[in-house]
Motif scaffolding. Structure first.
Motif, PDB file in Angstrom:
ATOM      1  N   PRO A  69      36.665  83.549  88.109  1.00 55.48           N
ATOM      2  CA  PRO A  69      37.191  82.766  89.338  1.00 55.48           C
ATOM      3  C   PRO A  69      38.924  82.628  89.364  1.00 55.48           C
ATOM      4  N   TYR A  70      39.531  83.764  89.989  1.00 54.33           N
ATOM      5  CA  TYR A  70      40.725  83.656  90.035  1.00 54.33           C
ATOM      6  C   TYR A  70      41.077  83.581  91.460  1.00 54.33           C
ATOM      7  N   ASP A  71      40.133  83.973  92.268  1.00 56.50           N
ATOM      8  CA  ASP A  71      40.569  83.981  93.738  1.00 56.50           C
ATOM      9  C   ASP A  71      39.022  83.727  94.691  1.00 56.50           C
ATOM     10  N   ASP A  72      39.086  83.507  96.037  1.00 59.33           N
ATOM     11  CA  ASP A  72      38.213  83.229  96.597  1.00 59.33           C
ATOM     12  C   ASP A  72      37.172  84.593  96.652  1.00 59.33           C
ATOM     13  N   SER A  73      35.858  84.446  96.698  1.00 61.66           N
ATOM     14  CA  SER A  73      34.919  85.124  96.508  1.00 61.66           C
ATOM     15  C   SER A  73      34.593  86.220  97.730  1.00 61.66           C
ATOM     16  N   HIS A  74      34.528  87.595  97.616  1.00 55.43           N
ATOM     17  CA  HIS A  74      34.358  88.232  99.043  1.00 55.43           C
ATOM     18  C   HIS A  74      33.080  88.726  99.393  1.00 55.43           C
ATOM     19  N   ILE A  75      32.847  89.420 100.279  1.00 55.17           N
ATOM     20  CA  ILE A  75      31.633  89.881 100.942  1.00 55.17           C
ATOM     21  C   ILE A  75      30.661  90.693  99.622  1.00 55.17           C
TER      22      ILE A  75
ATOM     23  N   ASN B 153      26.745  83.631  84.160  1.00 56.16           N
ATOM     24  CA  ASN B 153      28.065  83.358  83.629  1.00 56.16           C
ATOM     25  C   ASN B 153      29.041  82.955  84.526  1.00 56.16           C
ATOM     26  N   VAL B 154      30.102  82.098  83.906  1.00 56.85           N
ATOM     27  CA  VAL B 154      31.424  81.988  84.726  1.00 56.85           C
ATOM     28  C   VAL B 154      32.428  82.556  83.742  1.00 56.85           C
ATOM     29  N   THR B 155      33.260  83.499  83.909  1.00 57.40           N
ATOM     30  CA  THR B 155      34.219  83.787  83.120  1.00 57.40           C
ATOM     31  C   THR B 155      35.613  83.241  83.434  1.00 57.40           C
ATOM     32  N   ASP B 156      35.466  82.000  82.920  1.00 61.28           N
ATOM     33  CA  ASP B 156      36.826  81.325  83.074  1.00 61.28           C
ATOM     34  C   ASP B 156      37.870  81.318  82.314  1.00 61.28           C
ATOM     35  N   ILE B 157      38.057  82.263  81.634  1.00 64.54           N
ATOM     36  CA  ILE B 157      39.425  82.658  80.891  1.00 64.54           C
ATOM     37  C   ILE B 157      39.508  84.213  80.897  1.00 64.54           C
ATOM     38  N   ASP B 158      40.563  84.837  81.298  1.00 62.10           N
ATOM     39  CA  ASP B 158      40.741  86.321  81.118  1.00 62.10           C
ATOM     40  C   ASP B 158      42.232  86.530  81.685  1.00 62.10           C
ATOM     41  N   ASP B 159      42.596  87.774  81.592  1.00 59.64           N
ATOM     42  CA  ASP B 159      44.094  88.309  81.858  1.00 59.64           C
ATOM     43  C   ASP B 159      44.342  87.854  83.441  1.00 59.64           C
ATOM     44  N   LYS B 160      43.489  87.899  84.169  1.00 62.60           N
ATOM     45  CA  LYS B 160      43.665  88.002  85.663  1.00 62.60           C
ATOM     46  C   LYS B 160      43.973  86.283  86.024  1.00 62.60           C
ATOM     47  N   ILE B 161      43.108  85.564  85.398  1.00 61.01           N
ATOM     48  CA  ILE B 161      43.124  83.994  85.390  1.00 61.01           C
ATOM     49  C   ILE B 161      44.579  83.657  84.992  1.00 61.01           C
ATOM     50  N   ILE B 162      44.863  84.065  83.882  1.00 58.68           N
ATOM     51  CA  ILE B 162      46.216  83.660  83.239  1.00 58.68           C
ATOM     52  C   ILE B 162      47.504  84.062  84.062  1.00 58.68           C
ATOM     53  N   ASP B 163      47.260  85.509  84.402  1.00 61.83           N
ATOM     54  CA  ASP B 163      48.645  85.826  85.305  1.00 61.83           C
ATOM     55  C   ASP B 163      48.547  85.038  86.628  1.00 61.83           C
ATOM     56  N   ARG B 164      47.341  85.143  87.540  1.00 62.56           N
ATOM     57  CA  ARG B 164      47.546  84.022  88.623  1.00 62.56           C
ATOM     58  C   ARG B 164      47.914  82.756  88.667  1.00 62.56           C
ATOM     59  N   ALA B 165      47.468  82.102  87.274  1.00 61.44           N
ATOM     60  CA  ALA B 165      47.863  80.713  87.106  1.00 61.44           C
ATOM     61  C   ALA B 165      49.352  80.642  86.818  1.00 61.44           C
ATOM     62  N   ASN B 166      49.755  81.692  85.951  1.00 61.63           N
ATOM     63  CA  ASN B 166      51.430  81.780  85.799  1.00 61.63           C
ATOM     64  C   ASN B 166      52.078  81.866  87.180  1.00 61.63           C
ATOM     65  N   GLN B 167      51.598  82.763  87.852  1.00 57.61           N
ATOM     66  CA  GLN B 167      52.226  83.115  89.262  1.00 57.61           C
ATOM     67  C   GLN B 167      52.442  81.743  89.828  1.00 57.61           C
ATOM     68  N   ARG B 168      51.474  80.876  90.023  1.00 60.07           N
ATOM     69  CA  ARG B 168      51.136  79.635  90.877  1.00 60.07           C
ATOM     70  C   ARG B 168      51.750  78.394  90.053  1.00 60.07           C
TER      71      ARG B 168
ATOM     72  N   PRO C 258      38.362  85.155  73.862  1.00 55.61           N
ATOM     73  CA  PRO C 258      37.160  86.083  73.717  1.00 55.61           C
ATOM     74  C   PRO C 258      37.267  87.392  74.632  1.00 55.61           C
ATOM     75  N   GLY C 259      37.047  88.407  74.275  1.00 52.53           N
ATOM     76  CA  GLY C 259      37.199  89.638  75.170  1.00 52.53           C
ATOM     77  C   GLY C 259      36.014  89.301  76.274  1.00 52.53           C
ATOM     78  N   TRP C 260      36.124  90.242  77.432  1.00 54.14           N
ATOM     79  CA  TRP C 260      35.292  89.896  78.304  1.00 54.14           C
ATOM     80  C   TRP C 260      33.883  90.192  78.150  1.00 54.14           C
TER      81      TRP C 260
END
Length: 489
Positions: free
Chosen positions: A30-36, A64-79, A200-202
């Motif tokens: 969950p680092y962005d809105d879900s798409h089609i 599962n919900v992968t609520d920690i990973d690189d994308k989330i960290i990057d996006r959170a830092n951006q914001r 954890p790794g993905w």
RNA sequence: GGCGACGUAGCCAAGUGGUUAAGGCGGGGGUCUGCAAAACCCCUAUACACCGGUUCGAAUCCGGUCGUCGCCUCCA
């Protein structure tokens, strides 16, 4: 029932291992809105689960919900917000979308950050058995140690190595080894572990969660085809190495991917339509029909025309189940359609075929209705298959009697038409009825045309004039039209 | 380069060895209607990318060609 198993690349008889079907489907990061694309995957597995239940299987469904990973960290830092906050925001957004699409909730939605203890336990176990090794604060899985590695994606380590260069960190023994635990960099969220601070790794979370919530060997594991390699391949390696039991998963099910234009719709390519965007234009039923009208293993080309066609198709089904049953005599028997529907679904969830059966049934209901045969029972069959199995809402039209001659229905999703609007619309319809009685056809047609433009569709029936809202007109626009016609309320 | 998938009517899309090739959307004609809408009826692929092969028989199996897509790196 037969299902296509990616592991053997063929359809197999579906025989679950126990009384309860253990089903795991990979969830979102969950680092962005879900798409089609997400909509496709989750609608399909929702239908699979619904159908299993329809066929009297007990099902336990974990996602599962992968609520920690690189994308989330990057996006959170951006914001400039904490990663946990970002993950929470888009997890909530995900559930909103799933609810809107009428997707039944899974039994459990474990989060990666909530399962650290189990994850560490699995990693430690893999190290103890020699399948993994710590290096520089991280832990890697030793792929060469697993003789079965590649069995799901049907590729060999050597072939993979020969192709593209596997990107390797220096501390890896083999470039194909993958991370089970990642040492945290300064400023990143971390959890304590025997190997130091990290996360954890993905791939490992799915092994840990499925082990914890479903057991060592499960029946169905699903996800998009893009997860086959490396994600699911790695899950197999981890789980089977850890438990020593094979197979980890009996049936691997993978859905095709949504394409936008020529390419796969994906977050990384940025060519996406979010579920929220789609829902502003198309009903949940239309979106589900669009998805279910082709086979789940085939790619799905996103198109506005396709969705428009699905809107019409949904309307067709809705009308068939909504029409009055004024028939008498022997009831129309829909049992043969029900059988055909089951036959289609039994064959690897052929929803396109199953939908075709429902359209045939709708047609038959209309014919029977026109012929004066009792159709209530058949409508019940259609509604129950569509709702229970395909997850369509198929709202039966309810007519609101504004006057004895005017019936209004509301087909606008979750919209409550205000009384002020209803009052003006019914006044206009009254006026039109009067004109028709006086054979002032021009004025009558003008009112019908204008109402249509404002979002109200009129149909004259023996029972009276029926009005359906496509959208809610504004009071102002109605008032100005009333004024134009010289009518006062 | 390796692995895999796909190419069916105007559009979308089932069917994967054998009667007239599902279904949805669109289009044409008709019934109904004051006119519409909805519904109903009729029509809308001269063999299913192309070439060759197997077979009594193939869209459906095999080989090749062309084209498109996916995975091989994060991704439903």
């Amino acid at each position: 029932m037969r299902v296509y198993n990616t592991l053997f690349r063929k359809k197999e008889e579906f025989l679950p291992q126990g009384d309860e079907v253990k089903m795991y489907v990979c969830g979102v990061t969950p680092y962005d809105d879900s798409h089609i694309g997400h909509a496709m995957s989750y609608v399909i597995f929702d239908v699979i689960r619904r159908y299993l239940k329809f066929r009297d299987y007990k099902v336990k469904y974990v996602q599962n919900v992968t609520d920690i990973d690189d994308k989330i960290i990057d996006r959170a830092n951006q914001r400039d917000i904490p990663p946990a906050e970002l993950a929470k925001k888009f997890t909530d957004s995900y559930f909103e979308d799933m609810d809107a699409l009428n997707i039944e909730r899974a039994d459990v939605y474990p989060k990666a950050t909530g399962e650290i203890a189990k994850i560490i336990e699995v990693i430690q176990g893999l190290i103890d058995k020699g399948f993994a090794y710590p290096a520089d604060g991280s832990v890697y899985f030793r792929v060469r140690k697993d003789p079965d590695y590649g069995k799901l994606s049907h590729r060999s380590l050597d072939a993979m190595m020969a192709g593209e260069c596997a990107i390797g960190s220096e501390e890896k023994e083999d470039p194909m080894d993958f991370a089970l635990w990642k040492a945290s960099k300064p400023g990143e969220p971390f959890w304590e572990s025997p190997w130091g601070e990290g996360r954890p790794g993905w791939h490992i979370e799915c092994s840990a969660m499925s082990l914890k919530y479903l057991g060592e060997q499960i029946d169905i594991h699903g996800g998009g085809q893009d997860l086959i390699f490396p994600h699911h391949e790695n899950e197999i390696a981890q789980s089977e190495s850890f438990t020593g039991k094979k197979p980890f998963v009996k049936y691997w099910l993978h859905n095709g991917l949504v394409q936008l234009g020529e390419d796969k719709m994906s977050k990384s390519l940025g060519n996406l339509v979010t579920i929220k965007q789609a829902l502003t234009k198309y009903s949940p039923d239309a979106i589900r029909i669009f998805i279910l009208n082709s086979h789940y293993r085939s790619p799905l080309k996103y198109s506005e025309e396709g969705l428009e066609a699905a809107v019409k198709a949904a309307e067709r089904l809705r009308r068939a189940v909504s029409r009055d049953d004024s028939g008498s005599g022997e009831a129309f028997d829909a049992e043969s359609y029900r059988k055909q529907f089951i036959e289609a679904m039994d064959d690897d969830f052929n929803t396109a075929q199953a939908l075709a059966v429902l359209f045939d049934l709708a047609s038959a209901i209309n014919q029977a209705g026109d012929a004066g045969v009792s159709i209530g029972q058949a409508q019940g069959t259609l509604v129950s298959l569509a709702r229970e199995v395909l997850g369509l809402k198929l709202p039966r039209t309810t007519y609101l009697e504004l006057t004895e001659r005017i019936l209004i229905r509301d087909t606008v999703k979750a919209t409550v038409i205000p009384d002020t609007v209803n009052k003006r619309v019914s006044r206009l319809i009254e006026e039109r009825l009067k004109c028709r009685e006086e054979k002032k056809w021009q004025r009558a047609d003008e009112i019908r045309k204008k109402l249509d433009e404002l979002g109200v569709v009129l149909e004259d029936t023996k029972a009276g004039t029926r009005a359906a809202y496509k959208r809610a007109p504004s009071v102002e626009s109605l008032d100005s039209f009333l004024k134009e016609l010289g009518i006062t309320l």
